[in-house]
Enzyme design. Sequence first.
Site, short mmCIF file in Angstrom:
data_model
loop_
_atom_site.label_atom_id
_atom_site.label_comp_id
_atom_site.label_asym_id
_atom_site.label_seq_id
_atom_site.Cartn_x
_atom_site.Cartn_y
_atom_site.Cartn_z
N HIS A 24 13.89 -5.48 -1.71
CA HIS A 24 14.83 -4.54 -2.41
C HIS A 24 15.10 -4.04 -3.34
O HIS A 24 16.38 -3.47 -3.44
CB HIS A 24 14.24 -2.56 -1.95
CG HIS A 24 14.40 -1.69 -2.63
ND1 HIS A 24 13.55 0.13 -2.67
CD2 HIS A 24 15.09 -1.35 -2.96
CE1 HIS A 24 13.52 0.12 -3.09
NE2 HIS A 24 14.87 0.01 -3.69
N HIS A 30 8.79 -4.73 -5.58
CA HIS A 30 7.81 -4.11 -6.55
C HIS A 30 8.68 -4.53 -7.68
O HIS A 30 9.16 -3.99 -8.58
CB HIS A 30 8.32 -2.53 -6.16
CG HIS A 30 9.19 -2.41 -5.11
ND1 HIS A 30 10.93 -2.44 -5.55
CD2 HIS A 30 9.28 -1.63 -4.27
CE1 HIS A 30 11.23 -2.27 -4.74
NE2 HIS A 30 10.27 -2.04 -3.40
N ASP A 48 13.24 -2.89 3.19
CA ASP A 48 12.04 -2.36 2.28
C ASP A 48 12.72 -0.68 2.34
O ASP A 48 12.76 -0.19 3.33
CB ASP A 48 10.90 -2.52 2.21
CG ASP A 48 10.49 -1.85 0.91
OD1 ASP A 48 11.04 -2.37 -0.22
OD2 ASP A 48 9.79 -0.85 1.08
N PRO A 77 10.78 9.74 -3.17
CA PRO A 77 9.84 8.51 -3.60
C PRO A 77 9.43 7.84 -2.91
O PRO A 77 9.42 7.33 -2.31
CB PRO A 77 11.42 7.43 -4.58
CG PRO A 77 12.19 6.99 -2.84
CD PRO A 77 12.39 9.08 -2.59
N GLY A 78 7.71 7.68 -4.60
CA GLY A 78 6.91 7.16 -3.55
C GLY A 78 5.28 7.58 -3.91
O GLY A 78 5.47 8.85 -4.21
N ASN A 110 10.96 0.19 7.31
CA ASN A 110 12.01 2.14 7.20
C ASN A 110 11.24 3.31 7.82
O ASN A 110 10.58 4.00 7.89
CB ASN A 110 11.94 2.09 5.55
CG ASN A 110 10.54 2.73 4.49
OD1 ASN A 110 9.44 1.92 5.34
ND2 ASN A 110 10.63 2.88 3.61
N ARG A 132 4.78 4.11 8.10
CA ARG A 132 5.04 6.01 9.01
C ARG A 132 4.88 5.70 10.24
O ARG A 132 5.71 7.02 10.41
CB ARG A 132 4.82 7.00 7.98
CG ARG A 132 4.92 7.03 6.03
CD ARG A 132 5.74 6.68 5.69
NE ARG A 132 6.14 7.16 4.62
CZ ARG A 132 6.97 6.73 4.03
NH1 ARG A 132 7.84 5.44 3.96
NH2 ARG A 132 6.77 6.90 2.26
N HIS A 190 3.03 1.10 3.71
CA HIS A 190 4.23 2.31 4.49
C HIS A 190 3.22 3.29 5.54
O HIS A 190 3.09 3.87 4.67
CB HIS A 190 4.89 3.02 3.78
CG HIS A 190 6.25 2.64 3.01
ND1 HIS A 190 7.08 2.42 3.33
CD2 HIS A 190 6.27 1.40 1.54
CE1 HIS A 190 8.15 1.41 2.18
NE2 HIS A 190 7.79 1.07 1.73
N ASP A 202 2.56 -1.13 -2.05
CA ASP A 202 3.46 -0.74 -2.14
C ASP A 202 3.10 0.49 -1.18
O ASP A 202 3.86 2.02 -2.07
CB ASP A 202 4.80 0.18 -2.90
CG ASP A 202 6.63 0.56 -2.89
OD1 ASP A 202 6.19 0.45 -1.27
OD2 ASP A 202 7.03 0.67 -3.21
#
Length: 423
Positions: free
Chosen positions: A179, A232, A152, A323-324, A94, A64, A62, A305
């Site tokens: 996901h 994941h 995802d 989360p992450g 995402n 972003r 990710h 991830d």
Amino acid sequence: MILIKNGHIVDPQNNLNDKFDILIEKGEIKKIEKNIQPFAGCEVIDAEGKIITPSFTDIHVHFRDPGQTYKEDIESGSKAAVAGGYTTVVCMPNTIPAIDDVPIVRYIIEKGEEIGLCRVLPSAAITKGRKGKELTEMALLKDAGAVYFTDDGAPVMDSFIMRKAMEYAGSLGTFVADHCEDLNLSQNGVAHEGEIAAALGLPPLPPEAEDTMVARDCILSIQTGMPVHICHISTKLSVEIVAWAKAMGAKVTAEVTPHHLYLTDEEFLDFSCIAKVSPPLRTHEDIEATRWALASGIIDFVATDHAPHAHYEKMQELQACPPGMLGLQFALPIVLELVKKDYFDLNRMVEVMSIQPAKKIGLKPPQIKEGEIAELTIFDPFETWEVNKETILSKSKNTPLLGRKLTGKVKYTFFKGKIVYRD
């Protein structure tokens, strides 16, 4: 010219697992021999005690961008990638807006090429806006450069939509990745449903939320004959379901993250939001299952991830915080620890970090072979380093590993014949 001396090369594609020198000229591997003598004007890298492998591929990051570049952007993400030995990464859709339109796909590719540190490729959303209602124009997105399709960050809850997506993507020669989370079961849970969540009074997230969706996707793959990729994977039962589906002939693949190979739900014992990730950190039993599944091939490869979040976001109360956690710079030492603990050997490590993820997205994996363009990772398997805000190259610093020491450090990364990272 660059001469790499005395390194131990590991590349199962070319049956290499020995000490050799490598001569690189104009980006191309010219010689792989013992005792190549240096000459004037040649940069010499002493790789004594180091391991040289094909560079790594991560199909799940990710960055972003667009929309949340205060967390990470393609440049900072690329810097973290090459510091972790990666030269190919696939960005998740995402973003804001979601990667569901051709111009955004092109933007990701062009921005990555402009920065030039590594190969930055986009995945695209399965459904418009990642809302789970209407399929995207997959053919147009694939033609623009999207390497696969996923919503995802959210599951595709509608089984009819998921089946159609698998058929559409499969007809294009690509795949969908899910996901796997049944939102009707996960509700607003934040921690694995078990002793830790109960003791701390944390909202539980039952493992069945993952297991049931993995089972659904595997059955759809069996029935349609189309591929599906499980993002994941984290529970023992999900691993067993994937093993069953593969035995049934399903075209199913699965990835596991470094944190699900290394960290347990005990990270929540200090009530830290840094430990919140989706799917949640699991138990020692689950970790052991994923480790052996990765060793045996039930799980196909590692994907980080890598999910940066700003400090203030991770300091919110548990249900509000996103989360992450980061992963690109920590994958090597975590997977290398499994080698040292005899779960598998260095050849398998190269398979799960480099060869298999590249093949999954239709790329020719990097090879250490005369005539190939140099895409290499050189690392010291015994160097111990501290994870801190200075050693983390991402904009965000969200990882439970802060302040801890890891063993295994990338020293050089080569991309398209050039050094893009040196420690």
